[in-house]
Design an enzyme around this catalytic site. Structure first.
Site, short mmCIF file in Angstrom:
data_model
loop_
_atom_site.label_atom_id
_atom_site.label_comp_id
_atom_site.label_asym_id
_atom_site.label_seq_id
_atom_site.Cartn_x
_atom_site.Cartn_y
_atom_site.Cartn_z
N CYS A 270 3.77 -1.82 -0.25
CA CYS A 270 4.00 -0.84 0.82
C CYS A 270 2.88 -0.81 1.85
CB CYS A 270 4.18 0.55 0.24
SG CYS A 270 5.68 0.74 -0.70
N GLY A 271 1.99 -1.77 1.81
CA GLY A 271 0.98 -1.85 2.87
C GLY A 271 -0.40 -1.31 2.51
#
Ligand code: SPV
Ligand code: MN
Length: 620
Positions: A270-271
């Site tokens: 998710c970064g």
């Protein structure tokens, strides 16, 4: 007394190293597990460079690692079926054999019996390494001392890259209380990978702060100070009133040389890494943070001293810092990827990958299938690199070594969400942020995870796999922690994955930099914001110039309107899902439901006034 008996197992040199430590708890621990595991040889590692080098060489001698072409680079493989954390066989043991909602527990006596049976004689013919580390900076209010016993030179070597050495602390401070880790990779096959996976077990005993990892090599199972310790420190933090979190720690460069520090929790994919490694910002840690109240301020440290990072998708353009580190002649361990002529290759690296070599499945060629008939890619999707933080050009050295940590300006929560949360949103206050941002994280499954794509998975604070205490207690502690601070960090939610109705992403990869710059300005009360039912969002006028200055991008009113439209139906559905989750768990603090109800009311009121999809301009 135990010291006397240790003479039977340690040679003079190694015994001397232990004799310098005045700690009967340590001596008993060592004697007990040396007697049980029966290693043929024992090596005690001090903080000296020679000892570290010895272990590094042992990993080569025992063929757990192989040298690659670039000096300092090595490769290690885990068993084909041992390349990620084994949730199925990981059990938390606690005082009253209490069950936990999302993770496995086992009757403590039974688990300890099983661990001891499996460990009995397991290190015959092997060398045992005894290692001393500190979680968090040494000699600081954050320090958690730890001792690792392992028969894997690869695990020991990795730990020297990932943690602060602390033998000297044990010598200096008699009777230091410490976390204990016992690991055995068990029998190895000809590829030097753990063979007896059916007997793979990870037990984390919260009562005695001891963990056992048996018949596995994968670092997320075996490196004591990483995820086994994390379950223990969550337990301590909850009882002692601080926070032990699955969060990166980074500095954001603001105007006039100002630096604001943020932690960030994101489920995997998710970064999380790409945020803390952003070009031009300051990296402090990429995985685990301790946060304490020091004189009324929330201050944070990186638990670790290195990076155990996913390598899939790392490419020159998007990840310049990681690319530079893993291409320089530095001490790097690569795991579970393709090696051809001494050079590592991995999936989605943006360069041509040879069609043969050796990888996580053994000898490999393009199109090779595994026993289940699945095509084997060049590298495992969880293939990793292990490197010291020290190597990263964007490292904030001072923050990493700050004994009192750095003052937190904000905490960031994110997930993969195609249609609900705007790209960035600030909570109204601590309680609202804890309940509606952190405790409401959901993430959509990707093609890279098993099962159906696009299914939303609840993952409170991105900590669900490790939540060794009851969720209600964890949340009460979180809420109390903020109440005791003079000025709690602001809590933000981000969403890098928002799409339009046609399925197109509404943001570019680097837009996250703008959200960080805005958070810095908000933390210092330098910009106003738009109040929405779910919190504060940026004003167009404030982020437009940031897009120009920072990314040289023309950010239009249309871009802004699409990205920051308040999507009432989706937000109400999310509230329903989250409410149901907490209603099913007993002893959730009432504040959580109060926040849920209040947000629902705000959303419904707004819908009456403005309809289902509300342009941010309407809320100005
Ligand atoms: C994670 O999965 O969150 C990791 C890798 O950081 S592991 O060490 O396996 O936990
Ligand atoms: Mn992690």
């Amino acid at each position: 007394m135990p010291l006397k008996y240790l003479k039977n197992f340690l040679n003079e040199e190694n015994l001397k190293k232990i004799e310098r430590i005045n700690n009967s708890e340590l001596h008993e621990f060592l004697l007990r597990y040396i007697e049980l595991c029966e290693p043929s040889k024992v090596f005690v590692a001090t903080d000296s460079y020679e000892d570290e080098l010895y272990i590094r060489n042992r990993a080569i001698v025992y063929e757990e690692e192989r040298l690659l072409k670039t000096p300092g680079h090595t490769v290690h493989y885990d068993n084909y079926y041992d390349q990620a954390r084994d949730k199925e066989h990981t059990y938390v043991l606690n005082e009253d054999d209490k069950k936990l909602p999302y993770i496995k527990t086992m009757e403590r006596e039974k688990a300890l019996r099983e661990a001891h049976e499996l460990l009995d004689g397991i290190m015959k013919g092997k060398e045992l390494f005894i290692l001393f580390f500190s979680l968090g900076p040494k000699d600081s209010p954050f320090m958690v001392p730890a001792v690792q016993l392992t028969d894997s030179a690869y695990v020991a070597h990795s730990e020297f890259l990932l943690y602060r050495k602390a033998y000297d602390e044990f010598v200096r401070k008699p009777d230091l209380h410490f976390l204990k880790f016992v690991h055995s990779e068990g029998e190895l096959d000809e590829r030097k990978v753990s063979k007896n996976l059916e007997k793979r077990r990870i037990f984390i005993d919260l009562v005695d702060d001891i963990s056992f990892a048996i018949n596995t090599q994968y670092a997320g199972n075996t490196i004591g100070m990483k995820k086994p310790a994390f379950r223990m420190t969550i337990n301590h933090a909850t009882k002692e009133g601080w926070l032990s979190e699955h969060m990166f720690l980074m500095g954001v460069n603001g105007p006039h040389g100002r630096v604001s520090y943020f932690t960030g929790a994101f489920p995997s994919m998710c970064g999380k890494t790409s945020t803390c490694m952003l070009i031009g910002e300051r990296l402090v840690g990429d995985d685990l943070s301790f946060i304490k109240n020091i004189n009324g301020e929330a201050r944070a440290v990186n638990v670790e001293y290195g990076v155990f990072g996913i390598i899939q998708g790392i490419n020159k353009k998007d990840d310049p810092y990681i690319w530079e580190v893993i291409h320089s002649p530095k001490e790097i361990i690569f795991t579970n990827l393709l090696i051809h002529e001494g050079i590592p290759y991995w999936n989605e690296m943006g360069e041509e990958i040879p069609c043969k070599g050796e990888n996580h499945s053994g000898k490999w060629w393009c199109g090779k299938k595994d026993a289940e008939g699945k095509e084997i890619p060049p590298s495992h999707k969880n293939a990793r690199f292990t490197a010291r933080l020290f190597y990263f050009p964007n490292l904030d050295h001072e923050a990493l070594d700050a004994k009192n940590g750095v003052k937190l300006s904000g905490m960031i929560f994110g997930g993969r969400d195609s249609d609900t949360w705007p790209p960035v949103c600030e909570s109204f206050n601590w309680e609202h942020g804890v309940a509606m941002k952190g405790a409401s994280i959901e993430s959509e499954t990707t093609a890279a995870t098993l099962g159906k794509e696009g299914v939303r998975k609840y993952n409170i604070m991105s900590i669900l796999d490790f939540l060794s205490v009851h969720i209600g207690k964890y949340l009460s502690n979180y809420l109390d922690f903020g109440k005791k601070l003079k000025n709690p960090p602001k809590i933000f939610a981000v969403n890098y994955f928002l799409k339009d109705k046609d399925g197109n992403y509404l943001n570019d990869k680097l837009d996250k930099k703008i959200w960080l710059k805005w958070m810095d300005l908000r933390a210092h009360n330098e910009v106003e914001a738009v109040e929405t039912p779910i919190g504060y969002i940026p004003k167009y006028e404030d982020i437009k110039p940031l897009f120009k200055q920072v990314l040289n991008k023309d950010y239009t009113r249309e871009d802004y309107e699409k990205q920051f439209t308040i999507r009432i139906p989706e937000l109400l559905s999310k509230i329903e899902r989250i409410r149901r989750i907490y209603e099913d768990i007993c002893d959730i603090p009432s504040e959580i439901f109060e926040e849920i109800n209040a947000e629902e009311k705000r959303l419904k009121d707004a819908r009456k006034k403005y309809g289902d999809y509300i342009s941010p301009f309407k809320l100005y």
